[in-house]
Design a protein around this motif. Structure first.
Motif, PDB file in Angstrom:
ATOM      1  N   VAL A   1      20.918  48.684  50.773  1.00  0.00           N
ATOM      2  CA  VAL A   1      21.049  47.814  49.599  1.00  0.00           C
ATOM      3  C   VAL A   1      20.640  46.384  49.937  1.00  0.00           C
ATOM      4  N   GLU A   2      21.019  45.904  51.127  1.00  0.00           N
ATOM      5  CA  GLU A   2      20.629  44.555  51.540  1.00  0.00           C
ATOM      6  C   GLU A   2      19.105  44.407  51.557  1.00  0.00           C
ATOM      7  N   GLY A   3      18.410  45.445  52.076  1.00  0.00           N
ATOM      8  CA  GLY A   3      16.953  45.398  52.109  1.00  0.00           C
ATOM      9  C   GLY A   3      16.349  45.432  50.722  1.00  0.00           C
ATOM     10  N   ALA A   4      16.876  46.317  49.852  1.00  0.00           N
ATOM     11  CA  ALA A   4      16.361  46.417  48.483  1.00  0.00           C
ATOM     12  C   ALA A   4      16.624  45.128  47.709  1.00  0.00           C
ATOM     13  N   TYR A   5      17.782  44.517  47.917  1.00  0.00           N
ATOM     14  CA  TYR A   5      18.128  43.278  47.223  1.00  0.00           C
ATOM     15  C   TYR A   5      17.194  42.140  47.668  1.00  0.00           C
ATOM     16  N   TYR A   6      16.887  42.110  48.955  1.00  0.00           N
ATOM     17  CA  TYR A   6      15.951  41.095  49.436  1.00  0.00           C
ATOM     18  C   TYR A   6      14.575  41.262  48.790  1.00  0.00           C
ATOM     19  N   LEU A   7      14.130  42.515  48.680  1.00  0.00           N
ATOM     20  CA  LEU A   7      12.820  42.758  48.093  1.00  0.00           C
ATOM     21  C   LEU A   7      12.785  42.398  46.609  1.00  0.00           C
ATOM     22  N   GLN A   8      13.927  42.432  45.946  1.00  0.00           N
ATOM     23  CA  GLN A   8      13.990  42.052  44.537  1.00  0.00           C
ATOM     24  C   GLN A   8      14.112  40.549  44.351  1.00  0.00           C
ATOM     25  N   THR A   9      14.786  39.871  45.258  1.00  0.00           N
ATOM     26  CA  THR A   9      15.163  38.470  45.003  1.00  0.00           C
ATOM     27  C   THR A   9      14.600  37.471  46.010  1.00  0.00           C
ATOM     28  N   GLY A  10      14.221  37.936  47.206  1.00  0.00           N
ATOM     29  CA  GLY A  10      13.821  36.996  48.251  1.00  0.00           C
ATOM     30  C   GLY A  10      14.993  36.393  48.987  1.00  0.00           C
TER      31      GLY A  10
ATOM     32  N   LEU B   1      41.131  45.523  47.748  1.00  0.00           N
ATOM     33  CA  LEU B   1      41.290  44.136  47.327  1.00  0.00           C
ATOM     34  C   LEU B   1      40.244  43.747  46.278  1.00  0.00           C
ATOM     35  N   PRO B   2      40.598  42.862  45.352  1.00  0.00           N
ATOM     36  CA  PRO B   2      39.622  42.382  44.371  1.00  0.00           C
ATOM     37  C   PRO B   2      38.647  41.395  45.009  1.00  0.00           C
ATOM     38  N   CYS B   3      37.396  41.422  44.552  1.00  0.00           N
ATOM     39  CA  CYS B   3      36.387  40.483  45.026  1.00  0.00           C
ATOM     40  C   CYS B   3      35.255  40.433  44.010  1.00  0.00           C
ATOM     41  N   PRO B   4      34.529  39.315  43.918  1.00  0.00           N
ATOM     42  CA  PRO B   4      33.454  39.188  42.935  1.00  0.00           C
ATOM     43  C   PRO B   4      32.228  40.003  43.329  1.00  0.00           C
ATOM     44  N   VAL B   5      31.777  40.875  42.434  1.00  0.00           N
ATOM     45  CA  VAL B   5      30.594  41.703  42.679  1.00  0.00           C
ATOM     46  C   VAL B   5      29.334  40.874  42.452  1.00  0.00           C
ATOM     47  N   VAL B   6      28.347  41.033  43.322  1.00  0.00           N
ATOM     48  CA  VAL B   6      27.088  40.310  43.210  1.00  0.00           C
ATOM     49  C   VAL B   6      26.193  41.018  42.197  1.00  0.00           C
ATOM     50  N   PRO B   7      25.754  40.353  41.139  1.00  0.00           N
ATOM     51  CA  PRO B   7      24.870  40.991  40.154  1.00  0.00           C
ATOM     52  C   PRO B   7      23.597  41.517  40.812  1.00  0.00           C
ATOM     53  N   GLY B   8      23.173  42.689  40.364  1.00  0.00           N
ATOM     54  CA  GLY B   8      21.938  43.268  40.875  1.00  0.00           C
ATOM     55  C   GLY B   8      22.102  44.136  42.089  1.00  0.00           C
TER      56      GLY B   8
ATOM     57  N   SER C   1      16.230  45.051  38.060  1.00  0.00           N
ATOM     58  CA  SER C   1      15.615  43.726  38.105  1.00  0.00           C
ATOM     59  C   SER C   1      16.694  42.662  37.988  1.00  0.00           C
ATOM     60  N   VAL C   2      16.498  41.574  38.702  1.00  0.00           N
ATOM     61  CA  VAL C   2      17.438  40.462  38.655  1.00  0.00           C
ATOM     62  C   VAL C   2      16.646  39.176  38.454  1.00  0.00           C
ATOM     63  N   PRO C   3      17.297  38.126  37.973  1.00  0.00           N
ATOM     64  CA  PRO C   3      16.580  36.859  37.800  1.00  0.00           C
ATOM     65  C   PRO C   3      15.912  36.424  39.103  1.00  0.00           C
ATOM     66  N   GLY C   4      14.648  36.017  39.011  1.00  0.00           N
ATOM     67  CA  GLY C   4      13.906  35.580  40.180  1.00  0.00           C
ATOM     68  C   GLY C   4      13.037  36.652  40.784  1.00  0.00           C
TER      69      GLY C   4
ATOM     70  N   THR D   1       9.952  38.863  41.408  1.00  0.00           N
ATOM     71  CA  THR D   1       8.539  38.609  41.156  1.00  0.00           C
ATOM     72  C   THR D   1       7.758  39.885  40.881  1.00  0.00           C
ATOM     73  N   GLY D   2       8.357  41.041  41.157  1.00  0.00           N
ATOM     74  CA  GLY D   2       7.655  42.299  40.991  1.00  0.00           C
ATOM     75  C   GLY D   2       6.872  42.696  42.231  1.00  0.00           C
ATOM     76  N   ASN D   3       6.853  41.830  43.238  1.00  0.00           N
ATOM     77  CA  ASN D   3       6.191  42.113  44.506  1.00  0.00           C
ATOM     78  C   ASN D   3       7.116  41.678  45.626  1.00  0.00           C
ATOM     79  N   GLU D   4       6.701  42.009  46.838  1.00  0.00           N
ATOM     80  CA  GLU D   4       7.478  41.548  47.987  1.00  0.00           C
ATOM     81  C   GLU D   4       7.475  40.025  47.990  1.00  0.00           C
ATOM     82  N   PRO D   5       8.632  39.361  47.991  1.00  0.00           N
ATOM     83  CA  PRO D   5       8.689  37.903  47.910  1.00  0.00           C
ATOM     84  C   PRO D   5       7.957  37.247  49.069  1.00  0.00           C
ATOM     85  N   ALA D   6       7.276  36.166  48.762  1.00  0.00           N
ATOM     86  CA  ALA D   6       6.541  35.446  49.794  1.00  0.00           C
ATOM     87  C   ALA D   6       7.379  34.347  50.421  1.00  0.00           C
ATOM     88  N   ARG D   7       8.418  33.868  49.693  1.00  0.00           N
ATOM     89  CA  ARG D   7       9.197  32.762  50.235  1.00  0.00           C
ATOM     90  C   ARG D   7      10.059  33.227  51.397  1.00  0.00           C
ATOM     91  N   PRO D   8      10.399  32.322  52.322  1.00  0.00           N
ATOM     92  CA  PRO D   8      11.153  32.736  53.507  1.00  0.00           C
ATOM     93  C   PRO D   8      12.532  33.230  53.139  1.00  0.00           C
TER      94      PRO D   8
END
Length: 589
Positions: free
Chosen positions: A206-215, A274-281, A396-399, A401-408
């Motif tokens: 999930v961490e990898g997929a989230y990075y590919l969606q958001t950078g 325990l309760p905790c805030p879920v990260v959207p996306g 899809s989440v805000p930000g 790009t539809g491609n692998e993000p280029a920003r660091p």
């Protein structure tokens, strides 16, 4: 009397056999006792405390594992493609290790590759699973989510948006991919004494997929899954596809900083979710099961994103240190890990491999990673990695790009570094040398080369200076201290050269002595040191102190070697692999 002779000879033969057995047992006991200094140093290095009543038992296990490591690394025909070494598991039998540090469990029934929301009837037990652990039996769990009791056929996964369509995957896929290098993988973690490998594997995917969606490279909570996921077994193991399903039902995951991992120490899930805030996306829209035993389709999936996989981790896995692993694996899948790349095409020295991230901490293997042999013709070569592979598709989440993000990449938790070198710095140590002083030979120039130490590499210490007193003869004492504990001591002649073999095949030291008689004037003294792959990682203090014919201190040189694991020859240091689990029927940790 004649009748008694056969019995007499039989009695003598029995006595001889018994004597041989006693000798063998004594030799074995002596071998084990000779390992006590190394064992004490190992305990200190890994900060392991063992009750006095258990020391002898653990020493015997340590000795057996030492022999196992030594036997593998000493093979010559052919030389093994990977090396083994001591680590914090060296005092455990494989059965003990399996019970503590694996945890993949394959359910007797299976989820289809993904569920649509209307196919999943909600159940009171599951709806309340965030406030109550809800230990459900397999039957109760299957009923609660409406699982079909039949195995589902293999599915071809739909291609994620960021992977361009490839008409002929086997010839058009990139020859290598490394998601660590691309910044899509968080630092290696340690599941500890909890069978939670499945949660580390699923969270990594999930961490990898989230990075590919958001950078953004964020670290999500494994403890939330251990405590709150009613579909898996907490510290008793689980399965990644079930974990993806729970993530979907839960609406996603919390950050690791909001729900830290603690079960590695307690060896059990917490009593309350325990309760905790879920990260959207972070809630999978669906998850994809890669076609079983298809190297091309797994390669295609890994080219798109990090993939959760299960393997049959074996005793050799316990002590894996470097290289491309093609050794013996367990028949049953028992460990959940994360496949983060592949490499080594035709003509490469190391051969084809999968790069896998494990969850046994960064001190294990190649800074927490292992390379597994990749072979389309030998399905067992990679320990079953192609048998149970899956990955999540995130919305899809805000930000995006539809491609692998280029920003660091940026890890979302303060104080954590991220990006292309996470956990993959060269595994080199350091070396320094000095003149202790107070000797009749005054060394103004003491050099050590190289100053970055690796196993199986020659380290040379050379001291040059001035001899202030004639030397006719003398004796020296060579001392090897590991992690503050005396490992070895040897006495020799200061005149001439000598090669000293350290005990337990722990290395060699070659001493370059004086040419006696030696008159006052320019003089040199030195030593060569080789610490083999069997040598435990850690700090070695090697000192040589000599006295002349009048018992005056003649020479005193110290070398401080901080030894780390060595990468396999020819393997790119930046290319590595997956995390862990257990299956009897089955469970992954």
């Amino acid at each position: 009397m004649r009748v008694l002779f056969p019995f007499f000879w039989a009695f003598l033969a029995t006595c001889a056999a018994l004597n041989d057995t006693i000798v063998d047992v004594q030799e074995e006991r002596d071998d084990i006792l000779s390992l006590r200094p190394l064992f004490r140093a190992w305990m200190k290095h890994h900060n392991i405390s063992i009750p006095p009543s258990k020391i002898a038992h653990r020493l015997r296990i340590f000795a057996a594992n030492h022999a196992f490591i030594l036997s593998h690394n000493a093979q010559q025909h052919p030389r093994p493609s990977y090396t083994l070494g001591h680590n914090r598991f060296s005092h455990l039998t494989f059965d003990e290790f399996r019970a503590m540090h694996l945890g993949f469990t394959r359910p007797t029934t299976a989820f289809p590759p993904s569920f649509e929301e209307d196919e999943t009837p909600q159940n009171d037990a599951l709806a309340t699973s965030r406030s109550l652990r809800g230990h459900l039996s397999t039957t109760d769990k299957n009923h609660a989510i409406g699982m079909n009791t039949e195995r589902f056929p293999p599915y071809t996964f739909p291609r994620p948006a960021w992977l361009p369509h490839i008409e002929n995957p086997s010839s058009s896929l990139p020859p290598s991919i490394d998601w660590v290098e691309k910044g899509a993988v968080t630092p290696v973690k340690d599941q500890g004494q909890c069978g939670s490998c499945y949660s580390f594997s699923a969270v990594g995917a999930v961490e990898g997929a989230y990075y590919l969606q958001t950078g953004v490279l964020s670290e999500f909570s494994m403890q939330e899954i251990v405590d709150c996921d009613g579909l898996d077994g907490g510290c008793q193991g689980g399965e990644m596809q079930q974990t993806f399903k729970w993530m979907q039902m839960n609406g996603g995951l919390c950050l690791l900083s909001d729900y830290p991992y603690v079960s590695g120490t307690t060896a059990e899930e917490q009593a309350v979710c325990l309760p905790c805030p879920v990260v959207p996306g972070t809630a999978p829209e669906k998850w994809i099961t890669v076609r079983r035993n298809s190297m091309t389709e797994l390669q295609e999936a890994v080219a798109a994103q990090p993939v959760s996989v299960a393997v049959g981790a074996s005793r050799a896995w316990m002590f894996y240190e470097a290289g491309v692993f093609d050794g013996k694996c367990e028949q049953e899948l028992n460990h959940g890990v994360l496949c983060v790349g592949y490499g080594g095409g035709e003509g490469s020295e190391e051969g084809q491999y999968w790069k896998v991230k494990n969850s046994w901490g960064p001190e294990w293997g190649m800074e927490g990673y292992i390379l597994l042999k990749r072979d389309d013709f030998d399905k067992q070569a990679a320990c079953g990695i192609m048998e149970d592979a899956s990955y999540p598709i995130l919305p899809s989440v805000p930000g995006m790009t539809g491609n692998e993000p280029a920003r660091p990449p940026v890890i979302s938790q303060a104080g954590r570094s991220s990006g292309s070198t996470a956990g993959l710095n060269p595994l080199q140590g350091s070396a320094t040398a000095r003149d202790c002083g107070g000797s009749t030979a005054i060394f103004s120039n003491v050099r050590i080369s190289p100053d970055a130490v690796e196993k199986n590499e020659l380290v040379t210490v050379m001291a040059e200076g001035t001899l202030t007193k004639p030397t006719l003869s003398g004796r020296y004492t060579l001392s090897v201290v590991y992690e503050g504990a005396q490992l070895y001591s040897h006495a020799g002649d200061v005149c001439g050269n000598e090669t000293v073999a350290l005990p337990l095949n722990a290395g060699t030291v070659h001493v370059f002595g004086f040419a006696c008689p030696a008159n006052p004037g320019p003089v040199s003294y030195g030593l060569d040191v080789i610490l083999p792959s069997i040598a435990p990682s850690g700090e070695y203090l090697i000192s040589i102190k000599g006295h002349d014919q009048d018992n005056a201190q003649l020479v005193c040189i110290e070398a401080d070697l901080k030894l780390k694991r060595r990468h396999a020859q020819g393997v790119n240091n930046s290319k590595m692999l997956c995390e862990h689990g257990t299956f009897p029927g089955k469970t992954v940790t």
